[in-house]
Design a protein around this motif. Structure first.
Motif: not given
Length: 214
Positions: A18-29, A73-78
């Motif tokens: 039940r996440p409270s954030r989403s992830c934007l993939l900045l680099s990687g797969f 991966c570099r991931v940005g959590f929002i």
């Protein structure tokens, strides 16, 4: 946005979370996958830089799939609160997110057709065509060549093949001059021929830049 580096073969979120954030993939797969009762993994999509593979968690409280890294991966959590605030203040961002989810659904439909009705070389060719076009759209392809750190085991989980069968299919494609693979570098010598073999029509990707599909 909180940026984090995540190693390969790690879950970012898991089915049932039940996440409270989403992830934007900045680099990687990364990949989206599900696990059967018998422990077998089915990969249902590959994600590339720019994707938000768990965007649906903004509105669906419980995740029905898992997202894992394929490479580092570099991931940005929002946070979802920040995303909702953005959507409330900027209708065009809301529209872009809505369009993103519709395109994801179109890709899922194409994957069901590919795994259910195409065989062997055609099935693999279709996925390679899709990956090349999507990577080209975000500037990661040069002269029909790109880095593709996806293992044969991961292709097997995505295509419904055994790893042995994936190896045979790739060997056949090499022998027929459809692809060149050197380590993680994929080169397509004859793009039009590969599209024909994979029955690939990029319409379902709904790219706004027509050149990305060329």
């Amino acid at each position: 946005m909180q940026v984090q580096v995540i190693k390969a073969d790690q879950d970012i979120v898991r089915e049932g979370d039940r996440p409270s954030r989403s992830c934007l993939l900045l680099s990687g797969f990364t990949c989206v996958y599900k696990i059967t009762a018998g422990g077998k993994r089915q990969i249902v999509s590959f994600n590339i830089p720019g994707d938000i593979p768990d965007l649906q968690s903004l509105h669906l409280k419980v995740l029905d799939n898992s997202v894992a890294t394929i490479s580092q991966c570099r991931v940005g959590f929002i946070t979802h609160d920040d995303l909702r605030d953005l959507c409330n203040r900027y209708p065009r961002i809301t529209s872009a997110f809505w369009r993103e989810t519709l395109i994801d659904a179109a890709i899922f439909r194409e994957w069901v057709t590919n795994v259910g009705r195409r065989e062997g070389v055609s099935r693999m060719a279709h996925v390679l065509c899709e990956l090349l076009v999507r990577l080209k759209a975000v500037g990661l392809v040069e002269d029909h060549a790109c880095d593709l750190p996806i293992t044969q085991s991961e292709f097997a989980d995505a295509l419904g093949f055994t790893t042995v069968h994936v190896n045979r299919v790739l060997q056949q494609m090499r022998a027929e001059g459809l692809i060149e693979l050197k380590g993680e570098r994929l080169t397509i010598p004859d793009w039009e021929r590969l599209k024909q073999v994979g029955e690939f029509d990029p319409t379902y990707l709904h790219l706004e830049n027509d050149q990305a599909a060329a």
